[in-house]
Design a protein around this motif. Structure first.
Motif, mmCIF file in Angstrom:
data_model
loop_
_atom_site.group_PDB
_atom_site.id
_atom_site.type_symbol
_atom_site.label_atom_id
_atom_site.label_comp_id
_atom_site.label_asym_id
_atom_site.label_seq_id
_atom_site.Cartn_x
_atom_site.Cartn_y
_atom_site.Cartn_z
ATOM 1 N N THR A 6 0.832 -1.181 0.000
ATOM 2 C CA THR A 6 0.000 0.000 0.000
ATOM 3 C C THR A 6 0.874 1.241 0.000
ATOM 4 O O THR A 6 1.796 1.351 0.807
ATOM 5 C CB THR A 6 -0.908 0.020 1.250
ATOM 6 N N GLN A 8 0.576 5.617 -0.351
ATOM 7 C CA GLN A 8 -0.298 6.785 -0.360
ATOM 8 C C GLN A 8 0.539 8.004 -0.702
ATOM 9 O O GLN A 8 1.637 8.184 -0.174
ATOM 10 C CB GLN A 8 -0.922 6.968 1.025
ATOM 11 N N GLN A 32 -6.664 1.002 -5.322
ATOM 12 C CA GLN A 32 -7.778 0.888 -4.379
ATOM 13 C C GLN A 32 -8.573 2.173 -4.227
ATOM 14 O O GLN A 32 -9.761 2.146 -4.027
ATOM 15 C CB GLN A 32 -7.260 0.453 -3.008
ATOM 16 N N SER A 33 -7.905 3.314 -4.285
ATOM 17 C CA SER A 33 -8.624 4.549 -4.035
ATOM 18 C C SER A 33 -7.869 5.731 -4.616
ATOM 19 O O SER A 33 -6.652 5.834 -4.476
ATOM 20 C CB SER A 33 -8.804 4.748 -2.531
ATOM 21 N N VAL A 34 -8.613 6.610 -5.261
ATOM 22 C CA VAL A 34 -8.090 7.901 -5.708
ATOM 23 C C VAL A 34 -9.025 8.939 -5.105
ATOM 24 O O VAL A 34 -10.238 8.863 -5.274
ATOM 25 C CB VAL A 34 -8.088 8.026 -7.251
ATOM 26 N N THR A 35 -8.474 9.886 -4.361
ATOM 27 C CA THR A 35 -9.286 10.885 -3.684
ATOM 28 C C THR A 35 -8.885 12.271 -4.156
ATOM 29 O O THR A 35 -7.699 12.583 -4.211
ATOM 30 C CB THR A 35 -9.104 10.795 -2.152
ATOM 31 N N PRO A 91 -13.852 10.468 -3.055
ATOM 32 C CA PRO A 91 -13.113 9.243 -3.352
ATOM 33 C C PRO A 91 -13.680 8.505 -4.565
ATOM 34 O O PRO A 91 -14.862 8.572 -4.856
ATOM 35 C CB PRO A 91 -13.314 8.410 -2.088
ATOM 36 N N PHE A 92 -12.810 7.831 -5.245
ATOM 37 C CA PHE A 92 -13.185 6.897 -6.299
ATOM 38 C C PHE A 92 -12.532 5.588 -5.919
ATOM 39 O O PHE A 92 -11.313 5.502 -5.790
ATOM 40 C CB PHE A 92 -12.707 7.378 -7.674
ATOM 41 N N GLU A 93 -13.314 4.549 -5.697
ATOM 42 C CA GLU A 93 -12.810 3.294 -5.143
ATOM 43 C C GLU A 93 -12.670 2.219 -6.202
ATOM 44 O O GLU A 93 -13.395 2.192 -7.185
ATOM 45 C CB GLU A 93 -13.774 2.780 -4.057
ATOM 46 N N GLY A 94 -11.728 1.308 -5.963
ATOM 47 C CA GLY A 94 -11.596 0.072 -6.728
ATOM 48 C C GLY A 94 -11.397 0.246 -8.219
ATOM 49 O O GLY A 94 -12.145 -0.314 -8.998
#
Length: 123
Positions: A6, A8, A32-35, A91-94
């Motif tokens: 992971t 970030q 997994q995630s873009v915020t 957030p945009f997940e997955g």
């Protein structure tokens, strides 16, 4: 055997697609995630703009009401600034990314900042 790593980091929106492409090229199979989160400078500019609009709206409404009663504004006696609200990170997940030669498009969206102003007016 499966491994998971992971990472970030924060980058400007205009570089996000490039960074995602580099991550995939380096072996990432899934994001997994873009915020999306505005900078403090952008938030402060949005807060100031929201306050200016709130003042203009409060004054306009007061002018309409007082005009309907044949009164005029003499002075503003008090200004109360209510809480302003900043946007939450979006957030945009997955995201499953396929390896491709086309760059990954990333476009930031709009977020809303609001403010409330109450004017006590002498007429």
């Amino acid at each position: 055997m499966r491994g998971r790593n992971t990472v970030q980091f924060e980058v400007p929106v205009d570089r996000a697609g490039e960074i995602l492409d580099l991550a995939v090229a380096s072996g990432a199979g899934q994001i997994q995630s873009v915020t999306f989160r505005p900078t403090e400078e952008v938030l402060e500019a949005g807060r100031k703009a929201a306050l200016e609009l709130a003042v203009a709206d409060a004054r306009s409404q007061a002018d309409v009401v007082l005009g309907a009663l044949n009164f005029q504004v003499q002075s503003i006696r008090n200004i109360q600034i209510g809480g302003s609200t900043a946007p939450e990170p979006v957030p945009f997940e997955g995201l499953a990314l396929a390896r491709s030669s086309a760059p990954t498009p990333v476009v930031g969206g709009e977020q809303t900042v609001s403010a409330q102003v109450t004017l006590a007016i002498s007429y």
